[in-house]
Design an enzyme around this catalytic site. Sequence first.
Site, short mmCIF file in Angstrom:
data_model
loop_
_atom_site.label_atom_id
_atom_site.label_comp_id
_atom_site.label_asym_id
_atom_site.label_seq_id
_atom_site.Cartn_x
_atom_site.Cartn_y
_atom_site.Cartn_z
CG ASP A 225 -1.89 1.10 1.31
OD1 ASP A 225 -1.84 1.97 0.42
OD2 ASP A 225 -2.71 1.11 2.25
CG ASP B 54 -3.23 3.83 -2.96
OD1 ASP B 54 -4.25 3.20 -3.29
OD2 ASP B 54 -3.13 4.41 -1.88
CD GLU B 55 -5.06 -0.25 -0.77
OE1 GLU B 55 -5.49 -1.42 -0.62
OE2 GLU B 55 -5.58 0.73 -0.25
MG LIG Z 1 -2.58 4.00 0.23
#
Ligand SMILES: [Mg+2]
Length: 414
Positions: A10, A106-107
Site C-alpha cells: 500500500d 495505490d495498492e
Molecule cells: Mg494508500
Amino acid sequence: MADRVILHVDQNSFYASVEMLRYPALRDVPCAVAGDPVNRHGIILAKNHIAKNAGVKTAETIWEAKQKCPDLILVPPDYARYLYYSRLARKMYCEYTDRVEPFGIDECWLDLTGCPRDDGLDVAEELRRRVKEELGLTVSIGVSWNKIYAKLGSDLRKPDAVTAITRDNYLDVVYPLPVEDLIYVGRATAHKLRRIGVRTIGQLAALGPTYLRSVFGVVGLNLHAFATGLDETPVAETERENTVKSVGNSLTTHHDLYTEQEIKAVTYMLSESVTSRLRDAGMAARTIQISMRDYQLYNFERQAPLPFPTQLCSEIAPAATELILEHFERGQKIRSLGVRACNLIPISRLKQQSYLAREVKREAMLRLEETIDDLRGRYGGLSVRRGISLVDRTLTEHDIKRENVIHPVGFFGP
Ligand SMILES: [Mg+2]
C-alpha cells in the site's frame, strides 16, 4: 499443501506523497490534495501527516478540513502523474512475480508462491527499500498466507513498514482488531454484527460458519473465511493488457479547425497520447482509425492498415494525418477529431531482433519516445513538446492544460 506467500503493498498517503515529491516545500506545511471546489468536488482526497495530525480526514469537505486546520494548503489532483507513479511501482512488483493484482491506484497484492524468491519478509523489506530509494515514496506492506490478512497487515503499521501476520501470531495480532478492519466488511455489515454482539474479528471467527450462514446467507461463509484466514481467493494474474482492443483519444477543440496545419497539430497531439498509452500497455497497432466531426455535427470515420505493427508516434501520427487530410475538404470546419489505434498485438509477440537499418532506426525512435514519456511523467505533459504543437497553443494545450509545467525541457521535431 504449503501456505501461500502473499504480500499486500500500500503506497502511503499516495496523492499527497506524489505532490510532496514534486513540491518539497509541502513537506513542512499541512497540505491536502482536494477536488476542485468550483466543480463541487470539494472533498479531501489525501493529506500529508502534518494535516493528519491536525485532524484532517480523507473524504471530508474542504470546509470541514479548514475549520480544523486553517493553514491547510490545498493542491488539485493530477491523476496522470499519480498513474505514472502507480505504474512505476507495479513494474517493480512485476520483477518478483507475474501475479500482481491491483486494488485501486495505490495498492496491489503480490503472490510469491513458487517464485524464485518466495521469502515474503525478505522481498517485502527489499520492496519497501526500493520504492523509497527509486521512487522517493513510501509503502507499508503486509505479509501473510491469505489476501485478507496481508491487506490487514499493510494497514497495521504505516508509513514505511512491513508487518507479517503468521500462523504463529494471528490469534494475538488479528483477533483483537475491530471487525471493520476486515476488507469487505462495510458499515452495514459491521452494524449488523454489532447487533449480535460481535465487535472483534476474534468474536466473528468464534461464531462459526453455520451460524454466520444462517444470519448472513452465503456472505456469512465469506465473513467466516475472512476472519479466520481460511480465505483462498487467488491473486489475479497480472493483466497483460491484451484484452485491450483499441486505444483512442479524441478532442473537441476550443475553436473550429480550418487549416491543414491546425488539423495536423491536433492529430499529432492525439497520436502522442495514443502511442504513449500503447507503449504503457505493451501493444502495437496494425490499423489506424480516425474520426472527424464538423460544425454541423456530421460524423465521419475511416480506417487504414499500417505498414508495420507500431507503437511509434512518428509512424502513427503521419498515417492519421494523411487519412484525415485525404477526407478533409477546404472550407470545412472541423469541431472534433479522434485518433484510434486498433487491431492490437502484444509487442512480446513481435520482438525478433532485426539488424535491418530500418529496424535499428525504429528501435532508436522507440527509445526516444519512451524517454519523452518518462520526462512527461516526471515534469508534466507540456515539458517536452513537438514544434508543431506551437502552431496554435489554444488548440494543443486544451486537453492537458490542467497539468502543471515545472521544468520545460525543450522542443523536438517535426
Ligand atoms: Mg494508500
